[in-house]
Design an enzyme around this catalytic site. Structure first.
Site, short mmCIF file in Angstrom:
data_model
loop_
_atom_site.label_atom_id
_atom_site.label_comp_id
_atom_site.label_asym_id
_atom_site.label_seq_id
_atom_site.Cartn_x
_atom_site.Cartn_y
_atom_site.Cartn_z
N HIS A 178 -18.72 -3.18 28.19
CA HIS A 178 -18.49 -2.40 29.41
C HIS A 178 -17.66 -1.18 29.11
CE1 HIS A 178 -20.18 -5.67 31.85
NE2 HIS A 178 -19.76 -6.39 30.82
N GLU B 238 -5.46 0.52 5.19
CA GLU B 238 -4.33 0.79 4.30
C GLU B 238 -4.72 0.49 2.86
OE1 GLU B 238 -0.23 0.24 6.26
OE2 GLU B 238 -0.16 -1.11 4.55
N LYS C 173 7.00 7.47 6.03
CA LYS C 173 8.38 7.01 6.20
C LYS C 173 9.34 8.11 5.75
CE LYS C 173 7.49 2.03 5.61
NZ LYS C 173 7.74 0.80 4.87
O1 PA5 Z 1 1.30 -3.13 4.27
C1 PA5 Z 1 2.32 -2.49 4.08
O2 PA5 Z 1 2.80 -2.37 2.95
C2 PA5 Z 1 3.06 -1.82 5.21
O3 PA5 Z 1 2.31 -1.76 6.37
C3 PA5 Z 1 4.33 -2.59 5.49
O4 PA5 Z 1 4.03 -3.90 5.81
C4 PA5 Z 1 5.14 -1.96 6.60
O5 PA5 Z 1 5.43 -0.62 6.30
C5 PA5 Z 1 6.45 -2.72 6.82
O6 PA5 Z 1 7.20 -2.73 5.65
P1 PA5 Z 1 8.37 -3.73 5.42
O7 PA5 Z 1 7.83 -5.12 5.47
O8 PA5 Z 1 8.93 -3.37 4.09
O9 PA5 Z 1 9.36 -3.51 6.54
#
Ligand code: PA5
Length: 530
Positions: A348, A319, A454
Site C-alpha cells: 500500500h 556498511e 565520526k
Molecule cells: O558496524 C560498525 O562497526 C559500526 O556501525 C559500529 O557498530 C557503530 O559505529 C558503533 O560503534 P561502537 O560499538 O564502537 O560504539
C-alpha cells in the site's frame, strides 16, 4: 524453460535446517553458475581462511571471528575459545541472577526493564531480535536509546517513567568512545540521579577491554562488564555479548539463537554451490546487480515481527559492501542499497513503483510458514480463509505480479519466527555478504566511511566551541555569520551559519538570532543573552 521447471531446478530446500531459498526468479542465464564457479570456489577458500583465523580485515590487520561465537571450538587458539565460552557463561549467570532478583536495583525489589544504549552494530541487532521475539511474558521489558537526539532521549525516559528505579541499563560500545552512546549514557545517568539513584548500581557495560567506557565502568563501579573483542565487527556482533546479553535479560533463548546460527554455518560451509544457501544468495545478488550494485535490494518479509530485519540488513550489507576501493586498490565504489519494511503493508506504499516504475531493484521476499501461535488459531475472516491465508496470498500475488512485469525476486521461507530461525537468518546473511564481497574483491570488514563521519562531527564541534568563544567575547554585541567566522578564526562560514542557527533555536543555549523583517537569512545577527 518455463517458470515452474526453472523453480524446481533452483529451489534450495533443507527441512532439517528449516530454510528454503528460491533464486529462480533472478534472470541469470543458463551458463551463469558454471561461469561463476571458479570465483565462488575462491570465495569458499577465502571464507575458510577467515574462519581459520587469517587476518581477513587487511586494513585494520584484524582477524574476523564472528563465526567462532557460535562454535567456540573453531577459534584459532585456546585463549579465544575460553574467552567466548566464559563470556557466554557469565551472560547466563548474570541474566539468571537478575531474573531471580538475587541482583537487585538500589531501591526496588527487582529489575523489570532493560534499557539498551548503543548505536549502529551495537543497537540494530539487539533491537531487531528484541522486537522479533518479544512477548508480554518477557522477563525484562526492553527499551532502546540509539541516538543523541535529546527529544528522542526524553521520549525513551518518558516511556520508562516511574519504572526507572526498576530499570537496568546496558551500555554497548565496542570502541567505548562513540559519542552518541556516551551522551545517551550521561543522559541516563542524569535521569537516575534526578530521582536520587546511583547510576552505577543500575548499569552494565559491553565494551572492549581498556576502552574509555570500560575505564568509566570500572571507575564508577558498574554492576558488571562484558567483553567485546577486536575480532568481532560491530555489524556482525549480534551473537556476542552485544546481542546475547540484552536478549538473555529479556528472557529469550540465546542458546537457540546460537544453535540456529551454528546450524546455518554448517550448511553454508558446503563447497557444493547448489547446496549452499548463502552462496546462492550471493550469486543471485551478483546476477541481479551485475556485480556492481546497479540494483537495490528490497526486503519484504511477510511478518510484522521481521519488520526491523531490513534495517538490520541495511547496515550489514551497506556498511560491508559500500566501499570505494577493492582489495587491489582499484577505485570501484561498490555496494548494494537495501531498504524495505514488511508485506503486505508496503503493497500500500512503494510497491506501486516496484511493479510499474523504475526497474532498479530486486526483491527479497521472506515467507514465514507458521501464521500465529497454535493456541491462537481459529478465526476465519471469510468462509474458509484466515488472515494468514490473506498474508500468504498477498505474498504470492505480489511475487507473481512483479515477475509478470519483468521484476526479479528471491524468496526465502522459514518455518516460524523463533530464536533458532533468527540465528539462522543472521548467519545466512553474514556469510552471503562475505561471499559477495569475495566475488567483487572488496574488504567487507572495515568501515572507513563510518570512521570518517565520526571524525567530521568532532571537527564540527570544535568549530562550535570557537563560535561560542567568539560570541561570548563579543559580550552581547550582535554579529553576522561572517563576523562570527572571522572572530572564530575559521574560513568555513557555511558551517558557522548552520551552527548558530541551531544554537539560536534552543533557548537553553543563550544565543539570540535577530533578522531584519524580510531580510536574507545571511543578514541575520547573533548575540549572547547578557
Ligand atoms: O558496524 C560498525 O562497526 C559500526 O556501525 C559500529 O557498530 C557503530 O559505529 C558503533 O560503534 P561502537 O560499538 O564502537 O560504539
Amino acid at each position: 524453460m518455463d517458470l515452474y521447471t526453472r523453480f524446481q531446478s533452483h529451489f534450495y530446500d533443507d527441512p532439517s535446517l528449516g530454510l528454503s531459498v528460491d533464486i529462480s526468479r533472478i534472470r541469470f542465464a543458463d551458463g551463469f553458475f558454471a561461469e561463476m564457479e571458479p570465483r565462488i570456489q575462491k570465495a569458499y577458500a577465502a571464507m575458510a581462511e577467515l574462519e581459520g583465523g587469517a587476518v581477513a580485515n587487511p586494513d585494520e590487520k584484524r582477524m574476523v571471528g564472528h563465526y567462532w561465537l557460535r562454535a567456540p571450538e573453531l577459534a584459532p587458539d585456546a585463549a579465544t575459545r575460553a574467552a567466548i565460552e566464559s563470556a557466554l557463561a557469565s551472560i547466563h549467570a548474570f541474566a539468571e541472577s537478575v531474573h531471580a532478583a538475587r541482583l537487585r536495583p538500589e531501591r526496588a525489589e527487582r529489575f523489570e526493564n532493560v534499557l539498551v544504549i548503543g548505536i549502529g552494530g551495537s543497537a540494530l541487532g539487539p533491537r531487531f531480535v528484541a522486537e522479533a521475539l518479544g512477548t508480554p511474558a518477557d522477563r525484562l521489558r526492553p527499551y532502546f536509546l540509539d541516538n543523541t537526539d535529546p527529544d528522542g532521549i526524553d521520549r525513551v525516559f518518558d516511556a520508562i517513567g516511574a519504572g526507572l528505579p526498576r530499570t537496568l541499563t546496558v551500555i554497548i560500545s565496542k570502541s567505548g568512545g562513540t559519542k552518541e552512546t556516551r551522551n545517551g549514557m550521561l543522559e541516563a545517568r542524569a535521569q537516575y540521579e534526578r530521582v536520587g539513584l546511583t547510576f552505577a548500581k543500575h548499569a552494565v557495560a559491553v565494551t572492549g577491554d581498556g576502552s574509555e567506557l570500560d575505564k568509566y565502568a570500572v571507575k564508577e563501579g558498574f554492576l558488571a562488564r562484558f567483553p567485546m573483542w577486536d575480532w568481532v565487527g560491530g555489524r556482525t556482533s549480534e551473537l556476542s555479548a552485544v546481542g546475547l546479553l540484552p536478549a538473555a535479560l529479556q528472557g529469550l533463548d540465546v542458546d537457540a539463537l546460537l544453535a540456529g546460527a551454528r546450524a546455518c554455518d554448517v550448511a553454508t560451509r558446503s563447497r557444493e554451490t547448489k547446496k549452499n544457501p548463502a552462496a546462492l544468495l550471493a550469486l543471485a545478488w551478483y546476477s541481479a546487480t551485475g556485480g556492481v550494485g546497479k540494483k537495490d535490494m528490497v526486503l519484504l518479509p511477510y511478518k510484522d515481527r521481521l519488520e526491523l530485519f531490513s534495517r538490520y540488513l541495511q547496515q550489514l550489507v551497506m556498511e560491508s559492501l559500500g566501499k570505494s576501493h577493492d582489495l587491489d586498490g582499484k577505485e570501484v565504489h561498490q555496494g548494494i542499497a537495501v531498504y524495505g519494511n514488511k508485506g503486505s503493508t508496503d503493497q500500500h506504499a512503494y510497491v506501486q513503483q516496484l511493479r510499474d516504475g523504475l526497474d532498479n531493484f530486486f526483491v527479497t521476499f521472506i515467507e514465514v510458514l507458521r501464521d500465529r501461535a497454535p493456541e491462537r488459531a481459529g478465526l476465519e475472516v471469510d468462509p474458509g480463509f484466515t488472515s494468514g491465508d490473506y498474508l500468504a496470498g498477498f505474498f504470492l500475488g505480489t511475487r507473481r505480479a512483479l515477475t509478470e512485469s519483468g521484476r526479479e525476486s528471491v524468496s526465502l521461507v522459514i518455518d516460524e519466527v523463533s530464536p533458532r530461525t533468527l540465528g539462522l537468518l543472521i548467519a545466512l546473511y553474514e556469510r552471503a555478504v562475505g561471499f559477495y564481497a569475495s566475488l567483487v574483491n572488496i574488504n567487507a570488514y572495515h568501515q572507513p566511511g563510518v570512521e570518517a563521519g565520526k571524525k567530521a562531527a568532532v571537527d564540527v564541534l570544535a568549530v562550535e566551541q570557537k563560535v561560542f568563544s567568539a560570541l561570548r567575547e563579543a559580550k552581547g554585541k550582535p554579529l553576522t555569520v561572517d563576523a562570527i567566522a572571522r572572530a572564530a578564526g575559521t574560513s568555513d562560514v557555511e558551517t558557522v551559519f548552520w551552527i548558530v542557527r541551531h544554537l539560536a533555536a534552543n533557548p537553553d543555549r543563550g544565543i539570540v538570532r535577530e533578522l531584519p523583517a524580510g531580510g536574507s537569512p545571511f543578514a541575520a545577527t547573533y548575540r549572547t543573552i547578557s
